[in-house]
Scaffold this active site. Structure first.
Site, PDB file in Angstrom:
ATOM      1  N   HIS A  45      -0.808  -3.183 -63.205  1.00 16.10           N
ATOM      2  CA  HIS A  45      -1.272  -1.800 -63.214  1.00 16.10           C
ATOM      3  C   HIS A  45      -2.644  -1.763 -63.883  1.00 16.10           C
ATOM      4  CE1 HIS A  45      -1.166   2.532 -63.741  1.00 16.10           C
ATOM      5  NE2 HIS A  45      -1.397   2.354 -65.029  1.00 16.10           N
ATOM      6  N   HIS A 122     -10.508   3.298 -65.739  1.00 17.74           N
ATOM      7  CA  HIS A 122      -9.206   3.854 -66.136  1.00 17.74           C
ATOM      8  C   HIS A 122      -9.473   4.649 -67.404  1.00 17.74           C
ATOM      9  CE1 HIS A 122      -4.910   3.570 -67.750  1.00 17.74           C
ATOM     10  NE2 HIS A 122      -4.892   4.394 -66.718  1.00 17.74           N
TER      11      HIS A 122
END
Length: 178
Positions: A45, A122
């Site tokens: 992820h 992110h």
């Protein structure tokens, strides 16, 4: 493939023995004809978050409140945002060597960044460049020709149509007919 956080909030280096770097080519021959979507593929992820640091700029896509807090109290905001953002301790080659075959690549262009430099994002932008990372993955695949890596490219924050075409051209140029 996330790392463990120590009391000092730094990621400890995880040492892999590379026992999983060729797991696909070592599959039982009965599985060679099974479509990939019928296999469980190990993935990471936010693959590229291992290279975030306190100087990494916060994404322009984040809330105005976070942007304001970052300007007013960066000594507090930055460490908190970094804790939320970092999901990986191993670099991309180490992840591949550990057996990861699905890479979650969230691509972005920083407003103040160079024209053709694409980064990953992110919550904050990575220090790694997309072109360099794709080249690293391609070189790994050349050393492991019987392995398959799935690149899930998404987000595309700040990418104009021209930058998106540039990204596609980079992928084609770097991976050729792989």
């Amino acid at each position: 493939m996330g790392g463990q956080v120590s009391a000092s909030n730094s990621f400890s280096r995880l040492h892999c023995r590379n026992a999983n770097e060729d797991w696909m080519s070592a599959l039982c021959p009965r599985l060679w004809d099974v479509p990939l979507h019928h296999l469980s593929i190990p993935g990471s992820h936010d693959t590229m978050t291992y290279c975030l640091n306190k100087k990494s700029p916060i994404s322009h896509e984040e809330s105005r409140l976070l942007q304001l807090l970052n300007k007013a109290l960066p000594c507090i905001t930055r460490p908190v945002v970094l804790k939320w953002s970092v999901t990986q301790a191993l670099d991309v080659t180490e992840q591949l060597d550990a057996g990861v075959r699905y890479l979650d690549l969230r691509i972005a262009h920083m407003l103040e960044g160079s024209e053709k430099n694409l980064h990953f994002v992110h919550m904050v932008y990575t220090t790694a460049l997309v072109e360099d990372t794709l080249t690293e993955i391609s070189e790994w695949l050349e050393r492991h020709p019987r392995e398959v890596v799935i690149l899930a490219c998404r987000n595309f924050e700040g990418l104009s149509e021209d930058l998106h075409e540039y990204l596609v051209a980079c992928i084609k140029n770097i991976f050729g007919d792989m």
